[in-house]
Design a protein around this motif. Structure first.
Motif, PDB file in Angstrom:
ATOM      1  N   ARG A  18       6.730   1.339   8.010  1.00  0.00           N
ATOM      2  CA  ARG A  18       5.817   1.962   7.190  1.00  0.00           C
ATOM      3  C   ARG A  18       6.257   3.510   7.561  1.00  0.00           C
ATOM      4  NH1 ARG A  18       3.317  -0.351   2.914  1.00  0.00           N
ATOM      5  NH2 ARG A  18       1.777   0.873   2.799  1.00  0.00           N
ATOM      6  N   SER A  22       7.541   6.067   4.791  1.00  0.00           N
ATOM      7  CA  SER A  22       6.826   7.386   4.319  1.00  0.00           C
ATOM      8  C   SER A  22       7.570   8.499   4.175  1.00  0.00           C
ATOM      9  CB  SER A  22       5.386   7.454   5.347  1.00  0.00           C
ATOM     10  OG  SER A  22       5.969   8.109   6.360  1.00  0.00           O
ATOM     11  N   LEU A  30       0.041  13.365   0.394  1.00  0.00           N
ATOM     12  CA  LEU A  30       0.171  12.124   1.199  1.00  0.00           C
ATOM     13  C   LEU A  30       0.710  12.469   2.413  1.00  0.00           C
ATOM     14  CD1 LEU A  30       0.349   9.043   0.569  1.00  0.00           C
ATOM     15  CD2 LEU A  30       2.629   9.265   0.066  1.00  0.00           C
ATOM     16  N   THR A  32       2.641  11.746   5.564  1.00  0.00           N
ATOM     17  CA  THR A  32       3.805  11.131   6.003  1.00  0.00           C
ATOM     18  C   THR A  32       4.097  11.552   7.364  1.00  0.00           C
ATOM     19  OG1 THR A  32       5.281  12.724   4.758  1.00  0.00           O
ATOM     20  CG2 THR A  32       4.551  10.781   3.254  1.00  0.00           C
ATOM     21  N   HIS A  48       2.836  14.395  11.939  1.00  0.00           N
ATOM     22  CA  HIS A  48       2.624  14.836  10.408  1.00  0.00           C
ATOM     23  C   HIS A  48       2.232  16.253  10.143  1.00  0.00           C
ATOM     24  CE1 HIS A  48      -1.689  14.301  11.047  1.00  0.00           C
ATOM     25  NE2 HIS A  48      -1.242  13.157  11.604  1.00  0.00           N
ATOM     26  N   ILE A  87       3.286   6.692  -5.351  1.00  0.00           N
ATOM     27  CA  ILE A  87       3.403   5.477  -4.374  1.00  0.00           C
ATOM     28  C   ILE A  87       4.014   4.170  -4.949  1.00  0.00           C
ATOM     29  CG2 ILE A  87       2.843   3.867  -2.509  1.00  0.00           C
ATOM     30  CD1 ILE A  87       0.611   6.263  -1.878  1.00  0.00           C
ATOM     31  N   HIS A  94       0.215   0.514  -1.259  1.00  0.00           N
ATOM     32  CA  HIS A  94      -0.486   1.410  -0.032  1.00  0.00           C
ATOM     33  C   HIS A  94      -0.840   0.467   0.862  1.00  0.00           C
ATOM     34  CE1 HIS A  94      -3.430   3.804   2.291  1.00  0.00           C
ATOM     35  NE2 HIS A  94      -2.831   4.826   1.752  1.00  0.00           N
ATOM     36  N   PHE A 115      -1.429   5.225   4.916  1.00  0.00           N
ATOM     37  CA  PHE A 115      -0.252   4.508   4.417  1.00  0.00           C
ATOM     38  C   PHE A 115       0.549   3.929   5.373  1.00  0.00           C
ATOM     39  CE2 PHE A 115       4.107   4.671   3.519  1.00  0.00           C
ATOM     40  CZ  PHE A 115       4.096   3.792   2.589  1.00  0.00           C
ATOM     41  N   ILE A 116       0.681   4.609   6.381  1.00  0.00           N
ATOM     42  CA  ILE A 116       1.690   4.027   7.623  1.00  0.00           C
ATOM     43  C   ILE A 116       0.654   2.984   8.409  1.00  0.00           C
ATOM     44  CG2 ILE A 116       2.576   4.652   9.965  1.00  0.00           C
ATOM     45  CD1 ILE A 116       3.088   7.717   8.522  1.00  0.00           C
TER      46      ILE A 116
END
Length: 191
Positions: A18, A22, A30, A32, A48, A87, A94, A115-116
């Motif tokens: 993930r 990302s 978002l 990432t 990030h 996404i 997600h 997300f990750i």
């Protein structure tokens, strides 16, 4: 930098996958990964961009005027849907949406997190530690794969919670039982 332990419900290979995925998503709203890796003692990290922001619930609780509240909920929600659409256009889901994943920056922009840190397909062994269960679609709770439709279900739950102040179901168990019995899960009454 975000550091998380690998425990039931979190798989190191999924976190790495993930994080790598990302890096292909370039959207200012978002969160990432710039870089990622593992640390001793089954820990995973990713770096990030600094993201000064506040939970959406905290921002909304400061609004006293009901009309302004609904106006802001709708505006933030539409912005979150735009990010989710981005996404989905990348053919990714997600998988971890909840109210806690929606944050608001100092300039009132929506920031989508989580997300990750998505969870793998649910199985009996990793169901207990999943915090976002109230937001999961019934089919996800039954161990089926997450996809765009399950993300949309989660967003509906988020909107319901932001507008009413409560989740649509009294418990995940009731939702699962209804779904297993072929019933459309019925939301709890609003009082």
């Amino acid at each position: 930098m975000t550091v998380m332990g690998v425990r039931p419900g979190r798989d190191l290979s999924l976190l790495e996958k993930r994080a790598k995925m990302s890096q292909k998503l370039q959207h200012s709203s978002l969160v990432t990964a710039l870089d990622y890796g593992t640390l001793p003692h089954d820990q995973f990290y990713y770096t990030h961009e600094p993201t000064p922001s506040y939970p959406i619930a905290r921002v909304l609780e400061e609004i006293n005027d009901p009309q302004e509240y609904i106006y802001r909920v709708i505006g933030f929600f539409i912005e979150a849907l735009d990010i989710l659409s981005y996404i989905h256009e990348a053919r990714i889901s997600h998988r971890n949406l909840s109210t806690a994943q929606i944050r608001i920056t100092n300039d009132d922009k929506v920031l989508l997190e989580g997300f990750i840190n998505a969870f793998p397909r649910l199985e009996q062994k990793n169901m207990a530690p999943v915090v976002e269960m109230p937001y999961m679609a019934p089919e996800q709770l039954l161990g089926m794969a997450a996809d765009k439709k399950t993300d949309i279900y989660s967003m509906g739950t988020i909107l319901y919670e932001l507008v009413t102040g409560c989740l649509p179901y009294e418990s995940n168990y009731a939702k699962i039982v209804d779904y297993r019995n072929g019933k459309t899960p019925s939301p709890s009454a609003i009082y």
